[in-house]
Design a protein around this motif. Sequence first.
Motif, PDB file in Angstrom:
ATOM      1  N   SER A  30      -3.927 -10.382   8.088  1.00  0.00           N
ATOM      2  CA  SER A  30      -4.355  -9.018   8.354  1.00  0.00           C
ATOM      3  C   SER A  30      -3.333  -8.256   9.167  1.00  0.00           C
ATOM      4  N   ALA A  31      -2.477  -8.977   9.929  1.00  0.00           N
ATOM      5  CA  ALA A  31      -1.473  -8.300  10.733  1.00  0.00           C
ATOM      6  C   ALA A  31      -0.258  -7.896   9.921  1.00  0.00           C
ATOM      7  N   ALA A  32      -0.110  -8.424   8.732  1.00  0.00           N
ATOM      8  CA  ALA A  32       1.049  -8.098   7.904  1.00  0.00           C
ATOM      9  C   ALA A  32       0.957  -6.659   7.445  1.00  0.00           C
ATOM     10  N   SER A  33       2.117  -6.011   7.389  1.00  0.00           N
ATOM     11  CA  SER A  33       2.139  -4.621   6.974  1.00  0.00           C
ATOM     12  C   SER A  33       1.803  -4.479   5.504  1.00  0.00           C
ATOM     13  N   SER A  34       1.122  -3.396   5.177  1.00  0.00           N
ATOM     14  CA  SER A  34       0.819  -3.114   3.772  1.00  0.00           C
ATOM     15  C   SER A  34       1.549  -1.867   3.325  1.00  0.00           C
ATOM     16  N   SER A  35       2.683  -1.573   3.973  1.00  0.00           N
ATOM     17  CA  SER A  35       3.442  -0.376   3.646  1.00  0.00           C
ATOM     18  C   SER A  35       3.775  -0.350   2.167  1.00  0.00           C
ATOM     19  N   GLY A  36       3.470   0.761   1.540  1.00  0.00           N
ATOM     20  CA  GLY A  36       3.826   0.929   0.141  1.00  0.00           C
ATOM     21  C   GLY A  36       2.975   0.156  -0.820  1.00  0.00           C
ATOM     22  N   ALA A  37       1.847  -0.420  -0.365  1.00  0.00           N
ATOM     23  CA  ALA A  37       1.055  -1.292  -1.221  1.00  0.00           C
ATOM     24  C   ALA A  37       0.312  -0.525  -2.301  1.00  0.00           C
ATOM     25  N   SER A  38       0.168   0.794  -2.138  1.00  0.00           N
ATOM     26  CA  SER A  38      -0.634   1.565  -3.081  1.00  0.00           C
ATOM     27  C   SER A  38       0.086   1.795  -4.402  1.00  0.00           C
ATOM     28  N   THR A  39       1.407   1.704  -4.407  1.00  0.00           N
ATOM     29  CA  THR A  39       2.160   1.886  -5.640  1.00  0.00           C
ATOM     30  C   THR A  39       3.144   0.731  -5.790  1.00  0.00           C
ATOM     31  N   ALA A  40       3.458   0.418  -7.040  1.00  0.00           N
ATOM     32  CA  ALA A  40       4.396  -0.669  -7.289  1.00  0.00           C
ATOM     33  C   ALA A  40       5.785  -0.270  -6.790  1.00  0.00           C
ATOM     34  N   PRO A  41       6.401  -1.066  -5.918  1.00  0.00           N
ATOM     35  CA  PRO A  41       7.703  -0.691  -5.371  1.00  0.00           C
ATOM     36  C   PRO A  41       8.817  -0.860  -6.400  1.00  0.00           C
ATOM     37  N   THR A  42       9.845  -0.034  -6.273  1.00  0.00           N
ATOM     38  CA  THR A  42      11.053  -0.190  -7.069  1.00  0.00           C
ATOM     39  C   THR A  42      12.013  -1.028  -6.246  1.00  0.00           C
ATOM     40  N   CYS A  43      12.297  -2.225  -6.714  1.00  0.00           N
ATOM     41  CA  CYS A  43      12.997  -3.194  -5.871  1.00  0.00           C
ATOM     42  C   CYS A  43      14.347  -3.619  -6.421  1.00  0.00           C
ATOM     43  N   THR A  44      14.999  -2.755  -7.184  1.00  0.00           N
ATOM     44  CA  THR A  44      16.366  -3.047  -7.587  1.00  0.00           C
ATOM     45  C   THR A  44      17.277  -2.826  -6.382  1.00  0.00           C
ATOM     46  N   VAL A  45      18.418  -3.531  -6.361  1.00  0.00           N
ATOM     47  CA  VAL A  45      19.323  -3.443  -5.211  1.00  0.00           C
ATOM     48  C   VAL A  45      19.714  -2.005  -4.924  1.00  0.00           C
ATOM     49  N   ASP A  46      20.002  -1.236  -5.960  1.00  0.00           N
ATOM     50  CA  ASP A  46      20.437   0.147  -5.759  1.00  0.00           C
ATOM     51  C   ASP A  46      19.341   1.020  -5.166  1.00  0.00           C
ATOM     52  N   ALA A  47      18.078   0.637  -5.398  1.00  0.00           N
ATOM     53  CA  ALA A  47      16.966   1.448  -4.917  1.00  0.00           C
ATOM     54  C   ALA A  47      16.457   1.042  -3.543  1.00  0.00           C
ATOM     55  N   LEU A  48      16.900  -0.096  -3.034  1.00  0.00           N
ATOM     56  CA  LEU A  48      16.391  -0.600  -1.764  1.00  0.00           C
ATOM     57  C   LEU A  48      16.898   0.226  -0.582  1.00  0.00           C
ATOM     58  N   ALA A  49      16.005   0.423   0.382  1.00  0.00           N
ATOM     59  CA  ALA A  49      16.380   1.108   1.623  1.00  0.00           C
ATOM     60  C   ALA A  49      16.964   0.067   2.573  1.00  0.00           C
ATOM     61  N   LEU A  50      18.304  -0.011   2.624  1.00  0.00           N
ATOM     62  CA  LEU A  50      18.990  -1.084   3.351  1.00  0.00           C
ATOM     63  C   LEU A  50      19.688  -0.554   4.595  1.00  0.00           C
ATOM     64  N   HIS A  51      19.858  -1.446   5.563  1.00  0.00           N
ATOM     65  CA  HIS A  51      20.608  -1.083   6.763  1.00  0.00           C
ATOM     66  C   HIS A  51      22.050  -0.749   6.401  1.00  0.00           C
ATOM     67  N   GLU A  52      22.600  -1.491   5.440  1.00  0.00           N
ATOM     68  CA  GLU A  52      23.970  -1.277   4.987  1.00  0.00           C
ATOM     69  C   GLU A  52      23.968  -1.324   3.471  1.00  0.00           C
ATOM     70  N   LYS A  53      24.384  -0.272   2.834  1.00  0.00           N
ATOM     71  CA  LYS A  53      24.297  -0.152   1.381  1.00  0.00           C
ATOM     72  C   LYS A  53      24.978  -1.327   0.685  1.00  0.00           C
ATOM     73  N   GLY A  54      24.247  -1.903  -0.291  1.00  0.00           N
ATOM     74  CA  GLY A  54      24.792  -2.978  -1.096  1.00  0.00           C
ATOM     75  C   GLY A  54      24.836  -4.332  -0.417  1.00  0.00           C
ATOM     76  N   ARG A  55      24.274  -4.431   0.806  1.00  0.00           N
ATOM     77  CA  ARG A  55      24.319  -5.684   1.548  1.00  0.00           C
ATOM     78  C   ARG A  55      22.966  -5.914   2.225  1.00  0.00           C
ATOM     79  N   LEU A  56      22.479  -7.145   2.199  1.00  0.00           N
ATOM     80  CA  LEU A  56      21.229  -7.489   2.886  1.00  0.00           C
ATOM     81  C   LEU A  56      21.587  -8.076   4.245  1.00  0.00           C
ATOM     82  N   THR A  57      21.137  -7.414   5.301  1.00  0.00           N
ATOM     83  CA  THR A  57      21.436  -7.850   6.659  1.00  0.00           C
ATOM     84  C   THR A  57      20.236  -8.598   7.223  1.00  0.00           C
ATOM     85  N   VAL A  58      20.453  -9.860   7.557  1.00  0.00           N
ATOM     86  CA  VAL A  58      19.381 -10.747   8.028  1.00  0.00           C
ATOM     87  C   VAL A  58      19.684 -11.165   9.464  1.00  0.00           C
ATOM     88  N   ALA A  59      18.672 -11.143  10.311  1.00  0.00           N
ATOM     89  CA  ALA A  59      18.852 -11.473  11.719  1.00  0.00           C
ATOM     90  C   ALA A  59      18.152 -12.776  12.072  1.00  0.00           C
TER      91      ALA A  59
END
Length: 292
Positions: A30-59
């Motif tokens: 229940s604590a997990a975010s449901s952001s964007g759950a109402s519509t199917a997300p577009t999850c191609t790399v070019d469409a992702l909202a990233l900290h650095e374009k074209g790269r996945l930054t993991v901490a």
Amino acid sequence: MSRTRIALVFSAAVVLTAGACAPQPGSTTSAASSSGASTAPTCTVDALALHEKGRLTVATDSPAYSPWFEENTPANGKGFESAVAYAVAEKLGFQKDQVKWVVEPFAHSYAPGAKNFDFDINQISITPQRAQAVDFSSSYYKADQAILTLDNSKFANATSLAGFKDAKVGVQVATTSYQAVLDQLKPSQQPGVFNTTNDEVNALKNGQIDAIVTDLPTVFYLAGAELDNAKIVGQFGYAGGTPEEFGLLLSKGSKLTPCVNKALDALKADGTLSKLSSQWLSASANVPALKP
């Protein structure tokens, strides 16, 4: 702490839910975010909202301990959380060389404000309080708390949580283990709080504390790799018997959250999370459950 991988082979996997015989990674909380759950997300790399374009930054934090990471090198893909991060990245469409790792101290990760990463993976328990300031993915792993002491300790043969009432218990700073100790062990003295697991181990060796409380996989690692005379006294559930759930942490309202959840759902469905859990976190079920 030693960074060399210790092959800890045990007879069965941690019992996490009634009737289960292996760690069961991933259940929506229940604590997990449901952001964007109402519509199917577009999850191609070019469409992702990233900290650095074209790269996945993991901490994650540093040092990065086994069995979650190996050799203090998150980028090598070894250890459960490193492997999970790369599996999520692959589902999102990234190659391994497109993943960048950054350091984020555990206690800073769920503070409000902008983040310099896309998601953080660091055994971060999903709680409603933390979810007020950040987004969480659905869980990728569940684990009970466990108590570790030395085999010559007067607490080594305790059979209940009440047996630790007079113990000096050590926990890592800003973890849910601290609250679990207060709520369920109810010690007569305040827990000792340490910055790292390594600090806890040294305090136990030096007699500054009587026991360590942390998640069960980490306790198995410490008992097998860091201490020669350790005893795992038992395990107990957090928050009324419910195992802790670990989630990927993202900035509050991140547009990436639904895509990360979609990736995790796919990894659960195809058995990847279960396989990685068995590979890196296999542990004995023969650890007694400690009642109040």
